[in-house]
Design a protein around this motif. Sequence first.
Motif, mmCIF file in Angstrom:
data_model
loop_
_atom_site.group_PDB
_atom_site.id
_atom_site.type_symbol
_atom_site.label_atom_id
_atom_site.label_comp_id
_atom_site.label_asym_id
_atom_site.label_seq_id
_atom_site.Cartn_x
_atom_site.Cartn_y
_atom_site.Cartn_z
ATOM 1 N N PHE A 103 -13.077 0.702 -88.177
ATOM 2 C CA PHE A 103 -14.509 0.966 -88.106
ATOM 3 C C PHE A 103 -15.089 0.441 -86.797
ATOM 4 O O PHE A 103 -14.706 -0.622 -86.315
ATOM 5 C CB PHE A 103 -15.238 0.338 -89.290
ATOM 6 N N ASP A 104 -16.039 1.196 -86.233
ATOM 7 C CA ASP A 104 -16.749 0.763 -85.038
ATOM 8 C C ASP A 104 -17.744 -0.325 -85.411
ATOM 9 O O ASP A 104 -18.298 -0.321 -86.514
ATOM 10 C CB ASP A 104 -17.486 1.943 -84.391
ATOM 11 N N PRO A 105 -18.016 -1.264 -84.509
ATOM 12 C CA PRO A 105 -18.968 -2.326 -84.847
ATOM 13 C C PRO A 105 -20.384 -1.779 -85.002
ATOM 14 O O PRO A 105 -20.839 -0.962 -84.209
ATOM 15 C CB PRO A 105 -18.868 -3.291 -83.664
ATOM 16 N N GLU A 106 -21.072 -2.230 -86.061
ATOM 17 C CA GLU A 106 -22.449 -1.811 -86.310
ATOM 18 C C GLU A 106 -23.447 -2.794 -85.708
ATOM 19 O O GLU A 106 -24.576 -2.430 -85.407
ATOM 20 C CB GLU A 106 -22.684 -1.670 -87.815
ATOM 21 N N GLU A 107 -23.046 -4.050 -85.558
ATOM 22 C CA GLU A 107 -23.898 -5.076 -84.976
ATOM 23 C C GLU A 107 -23.160 -5.717 -83.810
ATOM 24 O O GLU A 107 -21.944 -5.856 -83.840
ATOM 25 C CB GLU A 107 -24.222 -6.155 -86.012
ATOM 26 N N PRO A 108 -23.894 -6.162 -82.794
ATOM 27 C CA PRO A 108 -23.201 -6.838 -81.688
ATOM 28 C C PRO A 108 -22.744 -8.237 -82.101
ATOM 29 O O PRO A 108 -23.312 -8.858 -83.000
ATOM 30 C CB PRO A 108 -24.277 -6.909 -80.602
ATOM 31 N N ARG A 109 -21.725 -8.721 -81.458
ATOM 32 C CA ARG A 109 -21.244 -10.077 -81.723
ATOM 33 C C ARG A 109 -22.204 -11.085 -81.103
ATOM 34 O O ARG A 109 -22.817 -10.820 -80.078
ATOM 35 C CB ARG A 109 -19.852 -10.268 -81.153
ATOM 36 N N THR A 110 -22.313 -12.234 -81.735
ATOM 37 C CA THR A 110 -23.194 -13.286 -81.235
ATOM 38 C C THR A 110 -22.366 -14.528 -80.939
ATOM 39 O O THR A 110 -21.292 -14.734 -81.497
ATOM 40 C CB THR A 110 -24.276 -13.629 -82.276
ATOM 41 N N ILE A 111 -22.892 -15.373 -80.077
ATOM 42 C CA ILE A 111 -22.222 -16.619 -79.709
ATOM 43 C C ILE A 111 -22.940 -17.765 -80.390
ATOM 44 O O ILE A 111 -24.160 -17.908 -80.277
ATOM 45 C CB ILE A 111 -22.208 -16.801 -78.183
ATOM 46 N N ASP A 112 -22.175 -18.574 -81.104
ATOM 47 C CA ASP A 112 -22.740 -19.728 -81.784
ATOM 48 C C ASP A 112 -23.183 -20.747 -80.734
ATOM 49 O O ASP A 112 -22.389 -21.137 -79.872
ATOM 50 C CB ASP A 112 -21.685 -20.330 -82.710
ATOM 51 N N PRO A 113 -24.451 -21.210 -80.767
ATOM 52 C CA PRO A 113 -24.928 -22.117 -79.722
ATOM 53 C C PRO A 113 -24.282 -23.500 -79.772
ATOM 54 O O PRO A 113 -24.159 -24.159 -78.744
ATOM 55 C CB PRO A 113 -26.428 -22.205 -79.976
ATOM 56 N N LEU A 114 -23.832 -23.942 -80.949
ATOM 57 C CA LEU A 114 -23.273 -25.281 -81.073
ATOM 58 C C LEU A 114 -21.814 -25.335 -80.626
ATOM 59 O O LEU A 114 -21.436 -26.145 -79.782
ATOM 60 C CB LEU A 114 -23.398 -25.771 -82.516
ATOM 61 N N MET A 115 -20.987 -24.447 -81.175
ATOM 62 C CA MET A 115 -19.556 -24.489 -80.904
ATOM 63 C C MET A 115 -19.109 -23.506 -79.839
ATOM 64 O O MET A 115 -18.030 -23.652 -79.271
ATOM 65 C CB MET A 115 -18.773 -24.215 -82.189
ATOM 66 N N GLY A 116 -19.907 -22.466 -79.583
ATOM 67 C CA GLY A 116 -19.522 -21.476 -78.590
ATOM 68 C C GLY A 116 -18.589 -20.410 -79.126
ATOM 69 O O GLY A 116 -18.027 -19.635 -78.361
ATOM 70 N N TRP A 117 -18.393 -20.366 -80.448
ATOM 71 C CA TRP A 117 -17.525 -19.362 -81.049
ATOM 72 C C TRP A 117 -18.228 -18.023 -81.095
ATOM 73 O O TRP A 117 -19.444 -17.939 -81.219
ATOM 74 C CB TRP A 117 -17.139 -19.757 -82.456
ATOM 75 N N THR A 118 -17.465 -16.966 -81.013
ATOM 76 C CA THR A 118 -18.001 -15.626 -81.149
ATOM 77 C C THR A 118 -17.913 -15.222 -82.610
ATOM 78 O O THR A 118 -16.856 -15.330 -83.229
ATOM 79 C CB THR A 118 -17.207 -14.640 -80.282
ATOM 80 N N SER A 119 -19.027 -14.766 -83.160
ATOM 81 C CA SER A 119 -19.034 -14.390 -84.566
ATOM 82 C C SER A 119 -19.773 -13.075 -84.746
ATOM 83 O O SER A 119 -20.449 -12.598 -83.836
ATOM 84 C CB SER A 119 -19.692 -15.480 -85.416
ATOM 85 N N SER A 120 -19.636 -12.523 -85.935
ATOM 86 C CA SER A 120 -20.273 -11.266 -86.258
ATOM 87 C C SER A 120 -20.599 -11.243 -87.737
ATOM 88 O O SER A 120 -19.879 -11.812 -88.558
ATOM 89 C CB SER A 120 -19.356 -10.094 -85.911
ATOM 90 N N ARG A 121 -21.676 -10.559 -88.093
ATOM 91 C CA ARG A 121 -22.022 -10.394 -89.498
ATOM 92 C C ARG A 121 -21.473 -9.077 -90.039
ATOM 93 O O ARG A 121 -21.663 -8.759 -91.201
ATOM 94 C CB ARG A 121 -23.539 -10.413 -89.662
ATOM 95 N N ASP A 122 -20.805 -8.332 -89.202
ATOM 96 C CA ASP A 122 -20.277 -7.027 -89.578
ATOM 97 C C ASP A 122 -18.930 -7.200 -90.283
ATOM 98 O O ASP A 122 -17.927 -7.518 -89.650
ATOM 99 C CB ASP A 122 -20.128 -6.158 -88.331
ATOM 100 N N MET A 123 -18.904 -7.005 -91.595
ATOM 101 C CA MET A 123 -17.667 -7.181 -92.357
ATOM 102 C C MET A 123 -16.694 -6.025 -92.184
ATOM 103 O O MET A 123 -15.501 -6.183 -92.374
ATOM 104 C CB MET A 123 -17.976 -7.354 -93.846
ATOM 105 N N LYS A 124 -17.200 -4.857 -91.806
ATOM 106 C CA LYS A 124 -16.307 -3.705 -91.660
ATOM 107 C C LYS A 124 -15.412 -3.829 -90.430
ATOM 108 O O LYS A 124 -14.431 -3.114 -90.305
ATOM 109 C CB LYS A 124 -17.119 -2.424 -91.584
ATOM 110 N N SER A 125 -15.746 -4.737 -89.520
ATOM 111 C CA SER A 125 -14.895 -4.913 -88.347
ATOM 112 C C SER A 125 -13.564 -5.565 -88.712
ATOM 113 O O SER A 125 -12.634 -5.561 -87.908
ATOM 114 C CB SER A 125 -15.613 -5.755 -87.293
ATOM 115 N N GLN A 126 -13.456 -6.116 -89.914
ATOM 116 C CA GLN A 126 -12.219 -6.752 -90.350
ATOM 117 C C GLN A 126 -11.280 -5.778 -91.055
ATOM 118 O O GLN A 126 -10.150 -6.133 -91.373
ATOM 119 C CB GLN A 126 -12.545 -7.900 -91.301
ATOM 120 N N ILE A 127 -11.720 -4.551 -91.292
ATOM 121 C CA ILE A 127 -10.922 -3.589 -92.050
ATOM 122 C C ILE A 127 -10.100 -2.726 -91.102
ATOM 123 O O ILE A 127 -10.635 -2.102 -90.189
ATOM 124 C CB ILE A 127 -11.829 -2.698 -92.920
#
Length: 101
Positions: free
Chosen positions: A27-51
């Motif tokens: 699946f194509d990403p529906e939301e852009p990835r965001t960077i966590d301000p504390l740890m600097g990790w890249t995260s996403s709320r898009d669960m379909k990107s894991q399928i």
Amino acid sequence: MSARIYKPSKTAMQSGRAKTHRWILEFDPEEPRTIDPLMGWTSSRDMKSQIHLRFPTKEAAIAYAEKHGIAYHVHEPHERAPRRVAYADNFKADRRFPWSH
């Protein structure tokens, strides 16, 4: 919700072509990835990107997408051109590159 259907390429860490014969629906990403301000990790709320769905043929992947109403686009693989080289060619008298020793 759209998806791409592709055949994975050979990784640089293997000499063979294992795990490159199946087609993948991703699946194509529906939301852009965001960077966590504390740890600097890249995260996403898009669960379909894991399928990642695997299919034996391209037609099976397309049939699945059409059955479930998923918009898709197909990426055709670039086939490599095999080059046959014999070990004896290293010792030919008319080599293209002369011996260095």
